[in-house]
Design a protein around this motif. Structure first.
Motif, PDB file in Angstrom:
ATOM      1  N   GLU A  92       0.952   4.334 -13.819  1.00  0.00           N
ATOM      2  CA  GLU A  92      -0.610   3.705 -13.758  1.00  0.00           C
ATOM      3  C   GLU A  92      -0.453   2.067 -14.095  1.00  0.00           C
ATOM      4  OE1 GLU A  92      -3.996   3.374 -17.371  1.00  0.00           O
ATOM      5  OE2 GLU A  92      -3.054   5.166 -16.903  1.00  0.00           O
ATOM      6  N   THR A  93       0.622   1.583 -14.902  1.00  0.00           N
ATOM      7  CA  THR A  93       1.007   0.115 -15.145  1.00  0.00           C
ATOM      8  C   THR A  93       1.277  -0.540 -13.748  1.00  0.00           C
ATOM      9  OG1 THR A  93       1.374   0.379 -17.228  1.00  0.00           O
ATOM     10  CG2 THR A  93       2.143  -1.765 -16.182  1.00  0.00           C
ATOM     11  N   TYR A  94       2.408  -0.051 -13.148  1.00  0.00           N
ATOM     12  CA  TYR A  94       2.519  -0.433 -11.650  1.00  0.00           C
ATOM     13  C   TYR A  94       1.545  -0.280 -10.667  1.00  0.00           C
ATOM     14  CZ  TYR A  94       5.573  -0.805  -7.393  1.00  0.00           C
ATOM     15  OH  TYR A  94       6.030  -1.124  -6.174  1.00  0.00           O
ATOM     16  N   ASP A  95       0.785   0.914 -10.715  1.00  0.00           N
ATOM     17  CA  ASP A  95      -0.262   0.738  -9.945  1.00  0.00           C
ATOM     18  C   ASP A  95      -1.335  -0.460  -9.881  1.00  0.00           C
ATOM     19  OD1 ASP A  95      -1.881   2.339  -7.944  1.00  0.00           O
ATOM     20  OD2 ASP A  95      -3.348   2.418  -9.256  1.00  0.00           O
ATOM     21  N   ALA A 132       5.544 -11.885  -9.899  1.00  0.00           N
ATOM     22  CA  ALA A 132       6.790 -11.373  -9.865  1.00  0.00           C
ATOM     23  C   ALA A 132       7.101 -11.610 -11.567  1.00  0.00           C
ATOM     24  CB  ALA A 132       7.585 -12.699  -9.248  1.00  0.00           C
ATOM     25  N   GLU A 133       6.441 -12.201 -12.333  1.00  0.00           N
ATOM     26  CA  GLU A 133       6.659 -12.313 -13.570  1.00  0.00           C
ATOM     27  C   GLU A 133       6.335 -10.950 -14.462  1.00  0.00           C
ATOM     28  OE1 GLU A 133       4.598 -15.743 -15.002  1.00  0.00           O
ATOM     29  OE2 GLU A 133       6.080 -17.047 -14.414  1.00  0.00           O
ATOM     30  N   ARG A 134       5.029 -10.468 -13.667  1.00  0.00           N
ATOM     31  CA  ARG A 134       4.528  -9.113 -14.425  1.00  0.00           C
ATOM     32  C   ARG A 134       5.719  -8.202 -14.030  1.00  0.00           C
ATOM     33  NH1 ARG A 134       1.775 -12.738 -15.211  1.00  0.00           N
ATOM     34  NH2 ARG A 134       3.394 -12.610 -16.803  1.00  0.00           N
ATOM     35  N   LEU A 149      10.520  -1.194  -8.046  1.00  0.00           N
ATOM     36  CA  LEU A 149      10.215  -2.295  -9.077  1.00  0.00           C
ATOM     37  C   LEU A 149      10.814  -3.615  -8.824  1.00  0.00           C
ATOM     38  CD1 LEU A 149       8.159  -2.952 -11.288  1.00  0.00           C
ATOM     39  CD2 LEU A 149       9.801  -2.237 -12.718  1.00  0.00           C
ATOM     40  N   ALA A 150      12.062  -3.824  -8.481  1.00  0.00           N
ATOM     41  CA  ALA A 150      13.062  -4.818  -8.267  1.00  0.00           C
ATOM     42  C   ALA A 150      12.651  -5.071  -6.833  1.00  0.00           C
ATOM     43  CB  ALA A 150      14.369  -4.381  -8.298  1.00  0.00           C
ATOM     44  N   SER A 199       1.006  -1.294   0.108  1.00  0.00           N
ATOM     45  CA  SER A 199      -0.069   0.013  -0.091  1.00  0.00           C
ATOM     46  C   SER A 199       0.921   1.208   0.016  1.00  0.00           C
ATOM     47  CB  SER A 199      -1.037   0.067   1.146  1.00  0.00           C
ATOM     48  OG  SER A 199      -1.711  -1.129   1.090  1.00  0.00           O
ATOM     49  N   LEU A 200       1.887   1.241   0.628  1.00  0.00           N
ATOM     50  CA  LEU A 200       2.992   2.357   0.746  1.00  0.00           C
ATOM     51  C   LEU A 200       3.451   2.458  -0.747  1.00  0.00           C
ATOM     52  CD1 LEU A 200       4.644   4.658   2.219  1.00  0.00           C
ATOM     53  CD2 LEU A 200       6.083   2.911   3.018  1.00  0.00           C
ATOM     54  N   TYR A 201       3.895   1.603  -1.240  1.00  0.00           N
ATOM     55  CA  TYR A 201       4.834   1.660  -2.643  1.00  0.00           C
ATOM     56  C   TYR A 201       3.710   2.273  -3.511  1.00  0.00           C
ATOM     57  CZ  TYR A 201       8.498  -1.690  -0.770  1.00  0.00           C
ATOM     58  OH  TYR A 201       9.335  -2.202  -0.064  1.00  0.00           O
TER      59      TYR A 201
END
Length: 168
Positions: A35-38, A133-135, A92-93, A26-28
């Motif tokens: 948008e994609t990461y979210d 993890a793959e995404r 992301l990592a 939630s913090l991240y």
């Protein structure tokens, strides 16, 4: 359903970790304005909340019917976007590492569990974490942040020659 004590203890441990990881994810979401990461993190949070639901149902001694996980809603496509700052690369990592660690934890726990439904649900949880993890890996590769060196054809042939004797 009645569970062996080891299954109950493993799930209690998992629930503690889920609570902490859900807070971290939630913090991240607030740190990265992509948008994609979210969308990926939001779906991972939804799935992990379903994991919590499933574990609480497995722990219910009055429950008689099997517990199942809800499927992941859809596959996320990695989109090439504008150059992202280095801190997002690290975020992301780290998020991918969290998914891989949860997958590992769920697989190992499933191997130690005795109740068939608890075992199956934890294998499914692990596979769902592998999906995330793959995404995250797709996003990293789309931005050139992850590369795996390719072996030469000669190196591959040498490896085959070294181990082919096992099939004779």
């Amino acid at each position: 359903m009645r569970l062996p004590a080891v299954d109950t203890g493993l799930m209690a441990n998992h629930l503690e970790k889920h609570e902490a990881i859900l807070a971290k994810l939630s913090l991240y979401r607030t740190l990265a304005k992509d948008e994609t990461y979210d969308r990926i993190v939001s779906e991972q949070i939804r799935v992990m909340l379903d994991h919590v639901r499933a574990m609480l149902e497995l722990l219910d001694p009055e429950r008689r019917e099997p517990v199942r996980l809800k499927p992941i809603a859809h596959r996320f496509a990695a989109a090439l976007m504008a150059e992202w700052p280095l801190d997002f690369k690290q975020l992301l990592a780290e998020t991918r590492a969290t998914s891989l660690n949860m997958a590992r934890e769920n697989f190992l726990s499933a191997l130690q569990m005795h109740h068939p439904n608890a075992k199956r649900v934890h294998v499914d949880m692990a596979l769902q974490q592998v999906h995330f993890a793959e995404r995250y890996g797709e996003l990293m590769r789309a931005h050139g942040w992850e590369q795996h060196p390719m072996a030469s054809p000669e190196e591959q042939r040498e490896t085959i020659a070294r181990f082919a004797h096992m099939l004779q």
